[in-house]
Design a protein around this motif. Structure first.
Motif, mmCIF file in Angstrom:
data_model
loop_
_atom_site.group_PDB
_atom_site.id
_atom_site.type_symbol
_atom_site.label_atom_id
_atom_site.label_comp_id
_atom_site.label_asym_id
_atom_site.label_seq_id
_atom_site.Cartn_x
_atom_site.Cartn_y
_atom_site.Cartn_z
ATOM 1 N N PRO A 17 0.905 -1.276 0.040
ATOM 2 C CA PRO A 17 0.052 -0.122 -0.113
ATOM 3 C C PRO A 17 0.832 1.131 -0.178
ATOM 4 C CG PRO A 17 0.207 -0.755 2.280
ATOM 5 C CD PRO A 17 0.852 -1.757 1.314
ATOM 6 N N SER A 19 5.931 3.865 -0.767
ATOM 7 C CA SER A 19 5.589 2.232 -0.591
ATOM 8 C C SER A 19 6.928 1.611 -0.826
ATOM 9 C CB SER A 19 4.706 1.859 -1.774
ATOM 10 O OG SER A 19 4.017 0.586 -1.427
ATOM 11 N N ALA A 78 4.017 -3.229 6.162
ATOM 12 C CA ALA A 78 2.725 -3.341 5.418
ATOM 13 C C ALA A 78 2.570 -3.843 4.174
ATOM 14 C CB ALA A 78 1.926 -1.946 5.294
ATOM 15 N N SER A 79 3.781 -3.701 3.169
ATOM 16 C CA SER A 79 3.798 -4.171 2.170
ATOM 17 C C SER A 79 4.047 -5.716 1.702
ATOM 18 C CB SER A 79 4.816 -3.385 1.326
ATOM 19 O OG SER A 79 6.087 -3.945 1.755
ATOM 20 N N ASP A 96 2.771 -8.534 3.164
ATOM 21 C CA ASP A 96 1.709 -9.539 2.886
ATOM 22 C C ASP A 96 0.589 -8.787 2.352
ATOM 23 O OD1 ASP A 96 2.918 -11.877 3.672
ATOM 24 O OD2 ASP A 96 2.909 -11.248 5.602
ATOM 25 N N TRP A 97 0.687 -7.785 1.776
ATOM 26 C CA TRP A 97 -0.425 -6.778 1.547
ATOM 27 C C TRP A 97 -1.214 -7.414 0.391
ATOM 28 C CZ3 TRP A 97 -1.082 -3.392 -3.281
ATOM 29 C CH2 TRP A 97 -2.133 -2.757 -3.373
ATOM 30 N N ASP A 98 -2.466 -7.575 0.775
ATOM 31 C CA ASP A 98 -3.709 -8.254 0.081
ATOM 32 C C ASP A 98 -4.466 -7.417 -1.018
ATOM 33 O OD1 ASP A 98 -5.283 -6.694 1.538
ATOM 34 O OD2 ASP A 98 -5.872 -8.287 2.762
ATOM 35 N N ASP A 128 -7.171 -1.597 1.178
ATOM 36 C CA ASP A 128 -6.725 -0.125 1.347
ATOM 37 C C ASP A 128 -5.210 0.154 0.799
ATOM 38 O OD1 ASP A 128 -8.798 -0.233 3.325
ATOM 39 O OD2 ASP A 128 -7.606 -1.453 4.920
ATOM 40 N N PRO A 129 -5.377 0.528 -0.372
ATOM 41 C CA PRO A 129 -4.277 0.794 -1.145
ATOM 42 C C PRO A 129 -3.629 2.260 -0.821
ATOM 43 C CG PRO A 129 -6.169 1.091 -2.556
ATOM 44 C CD PRO A 129 -6.559 0.507 -1.410
ATOM 45 N N ARG A 174 -2.964 4.918 2.397
ATOM 46 C CA ARG A 174 -3.261 5.003 3.979
ATOM 47 C C ARG A 174 -2.414 6.304 4.153
ATOM 48 N NH1 ARG A 174 -1.852 -1.435 5.388
ATOM 49 N NH2 ARG A 174 -3.198 -2.156 4.000
#
Length: 179
Positions: free
Chosen positions: A38, A66, A165-166, A168-170, A173-174, A176
């Motif tokens: 994200p 990011s 946050a990056s 295992d980002w799924d 919420d791209p 933040r």
């Protein structure tokens, strides 16, 4: 060689930065095409005690950060068409690559070293992580500037949070908040 909290060398390139025309569109394109996210967005940044080529500046940008693996990616959108390191690049080459961010354990010594090599300090300011940054105009030798990024203060806490946050980002919420 030691590393910063997100795995890059503590005396080498930790970031690649790009000037974009529309930061929201750019974040969306990086997410859709490159799966980078994200993004942590700071809508308005001027820096504290900001100086452009030795003079006070009121240049204002949005910035988003990011990670692509261990490399920090920064997007920058200029808001005021005033003299600045961003305006220089837009006017000379257009939007695109702007600088490499280099970690600095001894900011003052690194700044003096670049100056002794004949490079001018194009921009300098204090930043939200509590440290300092300086853009060194290396464009006579390199295809962009070098940004010295002072280590310490909240550097590892803030950028470590972005990196984690990056991992295992799924895709949710791209965008933040930065802080």
């Amino acid at each position: 060689m030691r590393q910063v909290g997100f795995g890059q060398p503590d005396d080498g390139v930790i970031q690649m930065a790009y000037i974009v025309e529309d930061i929201h569109r750019a974040m969306d394109e990086w997410v859709r095409h490159l799966k980078v996210g994200p993004w942590f967005l700071l809508e308005s940044f001027t820096g504290v005690d900001a100086r452009y080529r030795g003079r006070p500046t009121d240049a204002c940008i949005s910035l988003a950060m990011s990670f692509a693996g261990h490399m920090m990616i920064e997007l920058l959108q200029e808001h005021r068409p005033v003299p600045s390191v961003y305006r220089e690049t837009i006017e000379s080459r257009g939007y695109g690559f702007h600088h490499w961010g280099i970690a600095s354990k001894d900011f003052d010594a690194d700044l003096r070293r670049y100056q002794s090599l004949g490079y001018e300090t194009a921009f300098q300011a204090r930043v939200p992580t509590g440290g300092r940054v300086a853009y060194i105009d290396t464009t006579m030798d390199l295809p962009g500037m070098v940004e010295l990024i002072e280590l310490g203060a909240d550097f590892d806490e803030v950028f470590g949070r972005f990196h984690r946050a990056s991992l295992d980002w799924d895709g949710r919420d791209p965008v933040r908040p930065f802080l």
